[in-house]
Design an enzyme around this catalytic site. Structure first.
Site, PDB file in Angstrom:
ATOM      1  N   CYS A 145     145.662 -74.391 -12.024  1.00 41.70           N
ATOM      2  CA  CYS A 145     145.687 -73.196 -12.876  1.00 41.70           C
ATOM      3  C   CYS A 145     146.668 -72.223 -12.237  1.00 41.70           C
ATOM      4  CB  CYS A 145     144.284 -72.608 -13.076  1.00 41.70           C
ATOM      5  SG  CYS A 145     143.506 -71.951 -11.602  1.00 41.70           S
ATOM      6  N   ASP A 168     145.535 -75.731 -16.799  1.00 43.27           N
ATOM      7  CA  ASP A 168     145.659 -74.761 -17.886  1.00 43.27           C
ATOM      8  C   ASP A 168     147.129 -74.363 -17.987  1.00 43.27           C
ATOM      9  OD1 ASP A 168     146.174 -72.887 -15.940  1.00 43.27           O
ATOM     10  OD2 ASP A 168     144.532 -71.536 -16.459  1.00 43.27           O
ATOM     11  N   THR A 190     146.296 -69.711 -10.127  1.00 41.45           N
ATOM     12  CA  THR A 190     146.083 -69.519  -8.688  1.00 41.45           C
ATOM     13  C   THR A 190     145.406 -70.717  -8.020  1.00 41.45           C
ATOM     14  OG1 THR A 190     143.927 -68.614  -9.196  1.00 41.45           O
ATOM     15  CG2 THR A 190     145.745 -67.039  -8.996  1.00 41.45           C
ATOM     16  N   HIS A 224     138.512 -83.152   6.875  1.00 44.16           N
ATOM     17  CA  HIS A 224     137.269 -82.451   7.206  1.00 44.16           C
ATOM     18  C   HIS A 224     136.265 -82.412   6.060  1.00 44.16           C
ATOM     19  CE1 HIS A 224     138.972 -79.838  10.725  1.00 44.16           C
ATOM     20  NE2 HIS A 224     139.256 -81.121  10.853  1.00 44.16           N
ATOM     21  N   HIS A 232     132.186 -83.690  10.886  1.00 40.48           N
ATOM     22  CA  HIS A 232     132.606 -83.471   9.498  1.00 40.48           C
ATOM     23  C   HIS A 232     131.737 -84.283   8.534  1.00 40.48           C
ATOM     24  CE1 HIS A 232     135.831 -81.387  11.317  1.00 40.48           C
ATOM     25  NE2 HIS A 232     136.345 -82.477  11.872  1.00 40.48           N
TER      26      HIS A 232
HETATM   27  C1  RB5 Z   1     145.231 -67.810 -16.511  1.00 42.20           C
HETATM   28  O1  RB5 Z   1     146.017 -66.730 -16.892  1.00 42.20           O
HETATM   29  C2  RB5 Z   1     144.745 -67.656 -15.074  1.00 42.20           C
HETATM   30  O2  RB5 Z   1     143.755 -66.701 -15.011  1.00 42.20           O
HETATM   31  C3  RB5 Z   1     144.257 -68.992 -14.580  1.00 42.20           C
HETATM   32  O3  RB5 Z   1     145.289 -69.893 -14.646  1.00 42.20           O
HETATM   33  C4  RB5 Z   1     143.794 -69.023 -13.138  1.00 42.20           C
HETATM   34  O4  RB5 Z   1     144.720 -68.456 -12.282  1.00 42.20           O
HETATM   35  C5  RB5 Z   1     142.444 -68.551 -12.894  1.00 42.20           C
HETATM   36  O5  RB5 Z   1     141.912 -68.636 -11.774  1.00 42.20           O
END
Ligand code: RB5
Length: 378
Positions: free
Chosen positions: A69, A11, A71, A102, A140
């Site tokens: 994304c 994203d 995070t 694992h 595992h």
């Molecule tokens: C987008 O702003 C953010 O929420 C997405 O990239 C991600 O971090 C969600 O888990």
């Protein structure tokens, strides 16, 4: 794990890592399927990119995947909803290594707001270079086996899980809940609906279904000159479509689908049941010459026992076609289970799910014999 083709998706929050990772993979002669996003200027929804990457892996178009994304958390949560996907969120090189050794992770997820490109590439490299501990008595291996069992246990469960767009998603089954479709299905079920109206309704419902069936078609960016300037726009890219009605009732759905997708090619498949073995036998099959390069959509209004649809899908697979969807109007639970079992890679789209089959394998309440009602033969 031996990784050959890697699907990647991001994203806007993960976009910054995508190109450095692609460059790194290409240097290692790894083929990359890039599902976007292609800039970080607009806010997009990461589940859309997760779906593309996971589907590519499930369909075996790609071996593994990388999802990015902000995070890495959202994409990992979404990816792990897909049966067969083991997505590992990695924030450092040790996690990259251990997700391979694992967990036999077939997807890793990284956060573009939490690490620089160099760290991301090191994590990808550690994941690629660490084989799964697949030794005979490996703990595992046992644990990953237990995860695979969970997939199998839940894959056929008829739980309506999430609402996406205009349909309810079950494991590999999309039941359309759009009011227009539900309304038209009720008219179709009515025994007093005559042949002409029945035929029109089947066609209209098929057209409405085509809208959802094509939801995951890949797009590519184009610049279009409008009377006022340049619009950064999108057009459908990549694979082409084909429809395969199962003779004869499937014919009723072709027109509606073609109204929305006039460029699609149409094949035909005819089956009869061998009176001795009761197995479906193919008596006719004519497909587009490039059918195995297309996403092929099998059409059959009624999914009863699932025997003919399963056989038709099998015959298509025998001809090298790997991307197949099944679209029907009314599906019996038994038929859904049969397709899920025989062809877990095939998504089923239907407008209604009915509980039972009678002794003659008709769906009850269903709508009767769709072929007879379409063509007025009874
Ligand atoms: C987008 O702003 C953010 O929420 C997405 O990239 C991600 O971090 C969600 O888990």
């Amino acid at each position: 794990m031996f990784k050959v083709i890697i699907a990647i998706g991001a994203d806007h929050g993960g976009f910054i890592l995508k190109q450095p990772i692609i460059d790194f993979l290409k240097k290692r002669n790894i083929e990359v399927m890039d599902f976007g996003t292609f800039d970080d200027q607009s806010s997009v929804d990461y589940p859309d990119y997760v779906q593309k990457v996971c589907k590519a892996i499930i369909k075996k178009d790609a071996d593994t995947g990388i999802l990015l994304c902000g995070t890495g958390i959202g994409v990992s949560i979404a990816a792990n909803k897909y049966p067969g996907i083991r997505a590992a969120l990695c924030t450092n090189v040790d996690m990259g290594r251990l997700s391979g050794q694992h967990n036999n992770a077939n997807v890793i997820t990284l956060g573009g707001r939490l690490m620089d490109a160099e760290t991301a590439v090191s994590i990808v490299s550690a994941w690629l270079d660490t084989p799964f501990d697949n030794s005979e008595h490996s703990r595992h291996k046992r644990r990953v086996g237990m995860i695979d069992e969970l997939d199998k246990r839940y894959i056929n469960q008829e739980i309506k899980q999430t609402k996406t767009g205009g349909c309810q998603t079950m494991q590999r089954v999309f039941e359309f809940d759009h009011p227009l479709i539900q309304h038209k299905i009720s008219l179709l079920r009515d025994k007093n609906t005559g042949t002409k109206e029945f035929r029109e309704l089947v066609s209209e419902i098929a057209m409405l279904m085509a809208y959802e069936v094509t939801r995951d078609l890949p797009l590519m960016d184009v610049d279009v000159e409008t009377p006022m300037g340049i619009a950064h726009s999108k057009v459908i890219a990549g694979k082409k479509l084909g429809f395969v009605p199962i003779l004869r009732a499937g014919l009723g759905m072709v027109d509606g689908m073609l109204r929305l997708l006039p460029m699609a090619k149409v094949g035909h498949i005819g089956l009869y049941r061998d009176p001795q073995t009761l197995e479906p036998v193919e008596y006719y099959c004519k497909l587009p010459v490039d059918a195995n390069e297309r996403d092929m959509v099998v059409l059959d209004p009624m999914l009863a026992t699932g025997g003919s649809a399963s056989a038709a899908i099998g015959f298509l697979k025998d001809r090298g076609i790997s991307s197949i969807k099944l679209v029907c109007l009314i599906a019996a639970k038994a038929g859904i289970e049969r397709i899920n079992k025989d062809h877990p890679d095939v998504d089923i789209y239907c407008a209604a799910i009915d509980e039972v089959l009678n002794d003659h394998a008709y769906i009850v309440p269903g709508l009767g014999d769709a072929g007879d009602r379409l063509f007025g033969t009874k």
